[in-house]
Write a protein that holds these residues in place. Structure first.
Motif, mmCIF file in Angstrom:
data_model
loop_
_atom_site.group_PDB
_atom_site.id
_atom_site.type_symbol
_atom_site.label_atom_id
_atom_site.label_comp_id
_atom_site.label_asym_id
_atom_site.label_seq_id
_atom_site.Cartn_x
_atom_site.Cartn_y
_atom_site.Cartn_z
ATOM 1 N N PRO A 305 19.406 -7.052 1.860
ATOM 2 C CA PRO A 305 18.925 -5.673 1.963
ATOM 3 C C PRO A 305 20.056 -4.647 1.887
ATOM 4 O O PRO A 305 19.909 -3.598 1.243
ATOM 5 N N PHE A 306 21.177 -4.927 2.515
ATOM 6 C CA PHE A 306 22.342 -4.039 2.428
ATOM 7 C C PHE A 306 22.845 -3.962 0.989
ATOM 8 O O PHE A 306 23.148 -2.878 0.473
ATOM 9 N N CYS A 307 22.915 -5.110 0.311
ATOM 10 C CA CYS A 307 23.376 -5.122 -1.080
ATOM 11 C C CYS A 307 22.418 -4.355 -1.996
ATOM 12 O O CYS A 307 22.849 -3.676 -2.933
ATOM 13 N N GLU A 314 24.867 3.142 -5.509
ATOM 14 C CA GLU A 314 26.186 3.165 -6.148
ATOM 15 C C GLU A 314 26.246 2.549 -7.542
ATOM 16 O O GLU A 314 27.232 2.740 -8.251
ATOM 17 N N MET A 315 25.233 1.793 -7.944
ATOM 18 C CA MET A 315 25.341 1.019 -9.184
ATOM 19 C C MET A 315 24.297 1.387 -10.222
ATOM 20 O O MET A 315 24.201 0.738 -11.264
ATOM 21 N N GLY A 316 23.495 2.414 -9.945
ATOM 22 C CA GLY A 316 22.564 2.911 -10.953
ATOM 23 C C GLY A 316 21.275 2.146 -11.092
ATOM 24 O O GLY A 316 20.552 2.319 -12.075
ATOM 25 N N MET A 317 20.918 1.335 -10.108
ATOM 26 C CA MET A 317 19.675 0.569 -10.187
ATOM 27 C C MET A 317 18.549 1.311 -9.490
ATOM 28 O O MET A 317 18.770 2.022 -8.508
ATOM 29 N N THR A 318 17.321 1.130 -9.988
ATOM 30 C CA THR A 318 16.145 1.606 -9.264
ATOM 31 C C THR A 318 15.835 0.603 -8.153
ATOM 32 O O THR A 318 16.278 -0.555 -8.205
ATOM 33 N N PRO A 319 15.068 1.001 -7.141
ATOM 34 C CA PRO A 319 14.690 0.028 -6.108
ATOM 35 C C PRO A 319 13.987 -1.207 -6.672
ATOM 36 O O PRO A 319 14.233 -2.328 -6.214
ATOM 37 N N HIS A 360 11.957 0.928 0.855
ATOM 38 C CA HIS A 360 12.563 1.199 2.158
ATOM 39 C C HIS A 360 13.903 0.506 2.356
ATOM 40 O O HIS A 360 14.688 0.924 3.217
ATOM 41 N N PHE A 361 14.200 -0.548 1.572
ATOM 42 C CA PHE A 361 15.527 -1.163 1.676
ATOM 43 C C PHE A 361 16.632 -0.144 1.394
ATOM 44 O O PHE A 361 17.670 -0.134 2.049
ATOM 45 N N ALA A 362 16.410 0.718 0.411
ATOM 46 C CA ALA A 362 17.394 1.763 0.093
ATOM 47 C C ALA A 362 17.103 3.061 0.826
ATOM 48 O O ALA A 362 18.019 3.811 1.172
ATOM 49 N N TYR A 363 15.826 3.326 1.075
ATOM 50 C CA TYR A 363 15.406 4.552 1.749
ATOM 51 C C TYR A 363 15.810 4.552 3.226
ATOM 52 O O TYR A 363 16.128 5.595 3.797
ATOM 53 N N ARG A 364 15.792 3.354 3.852
ATOM 54 C CA ARG A 364 16.146 3.229 5.277
ATOM 55 C C ARG A 364 17.276 2.211 5.433
ATOM 56 O O ARG A 364 17.115 1.167 6.087
#
Length: 378
Positions: A305-307, A314-319, A360-364
């Motif tokens: 989840p952190f990755c 930082e790497m330009g990926m969508t969720p 939510h992995f990136a949102y939270r």
């Protein structure tokens, strides 16, 4: 015993025809996904799990880790945060600590890290040797690894041990060391970087493993451009890992191959190197995976989840791309068709989130979002 997971708010299957479903259910039978459909049509089963409207995803597939080691390198990390550049030489400190550890200490530390990863949704975890660098220490490393996962990689070619003659050590790796370790592993890997092994040395080592029936993996492009990515493609390696520094020729070669580019954002976070450009690779048609690179020196995390959060920020990926990279594409990096998705027939590695969506992995970021892990694995 059959289990129906019902009342799923959002189900991610990665099925080609319908990769996501809302208001869904799935049935697990004999450790496999037996049925997927609308919640209103869910068949009866021996046991029912109510997902409570939560999001359900496939278990994460961590296709690159180094969890067979002793000690840590917190002082090295502290020095990097103070401005010292990352270099491969710190590996030798972990080699010394690992050689001095007992078998039980190595087993307990690795099992703790695998359990830590499982609690964060990882249900398949590749791991490597490479902190022993003697025949006896590499052999016990792969034996410990094989007690924890089917996806074990021989990385005798991590660095040249301190005090060893370069040519003699490479002969040992492709000879007695490979002979001892090959029965316990599925893969062979080489750290093809400045300060480790050259492209020609890596080709020699990888071909020795391939001749023993092992699949190839390559560390490449972490510290700078080299011919290592092209070598990986030449040898039809399952994955080439790091890929921070790539030429246009590297990207073109990967796009035309079956080799997966496995990105390791935890390493960039911990070394202050530039992040890999996932967007460049995805737009070129390269299959991109995400993995933890869990190791004591350059990425001491087990958290996919952190990755995912790092990859999105930082790497330009969508969720959605990041989730796919940490599940289905991670499976492809291991050349596995039975994991990383929740289609009928897949292994039932099911993760219920404490969230309505994987976004939510990136949102939270940094918040524990794993409600429950269902898997037939022990």
């Amino acid at each position: 015993m059959s289990v129906v997971v019902d009342n799923i708010g959002l189900l991610v299957t990665h099925d080609a025809e319908r990769p996501e479903r809302r208001g869904a259910a799935l049935v697990i039978d004999s450790g496999r996904i037996a049925w997927v459909g609308d919640s209103s049509d869910a068949p009866a089963a021996d046991e029912k799990v109510d997902a409570g409207g939560r999001c359900v995803i496939p278990g994460f597939v961590d296709s690159h880790s180094h969890v067979i080691f002793a000690g840590d390198r917190a002082e090295e990390f502290d020095a990097r945060m103070g401005g010292r550049a990352y270099e491969a030489g710190g590996i030798r400190r972990t080699v010394g600590l690992t050689r001095g550890a007992t078998d039980d200490q190595l087993q307990d530390n690795a099992a703790r890290l695998v359990a830590e990863a499982r609690a964060q949704g990882t249900t398949t975890m590749e791991t490597k040797s490479g902190y022993g660098l003697t025949v006896a220490d590499e052999l016990r490393s792969v034996r410990v690894a094989a007690s924890l996962t089917d996806e074990v990689t021989f990385l005798g070619a991590h660095v040249i041990p301190e005090g060893s003659d370069r040519d003699d050590y490479i002969d040992l790796v492709v000879g007695e060391m490979l002979e001892a370790c090959a029965p316990h592993v599925r893969w062979i890997d080489v750290f093809c970087e400045t300060g480790a092994f050259t492209v020609d040395e890596s080709r020699h080592i990888l071909n020795a493993g391939i001749a023993r029936g092992l699949g190839a993996r390559v560390h490449a492009g972490q510290l700078g451009e080299s011919g290592a990515v092209l070598l990986a493609v030449e040898l039809s390696a399952a994955s080439v890992d790091h890929c921070t520094f790539l030429s246009e020729g590297d990207v073109e070669a990967l796009a035309g191959s079956s080799t997966v580019a496995t990105l390791l954002p935890g390493a960039e976070f911990s070394t202050r190197q530039p992040y890999s450009d996932a967007r460049r690779l995805l737009d070129a048609g390269v299959t991109v995976a995400l993995a933890s690179d869990c190791n004591p020196g350059s990425s001491f995390t087990t958290s996919l989840p952190f990755c995912i959060a790092l990859a999105v920020r930082e790497m330009g990926m969508t969720p959605a791309e990041a989730l796919r990279a940490a599940t289905l594409s991670g499976a492809r990096a291991l050349r596995r068709a039975d994991i990383g998705h929740l289609s009928v027939g897949a292994q039932a590695d099911v993760v219920i989130l404490d969230a309505p969506s994987y976004v939510h992995f990136a949102y939270r970021p940094g918040v524990p979002l794993i409600h429950r892990v269902l898997t037939p694995r022990p």
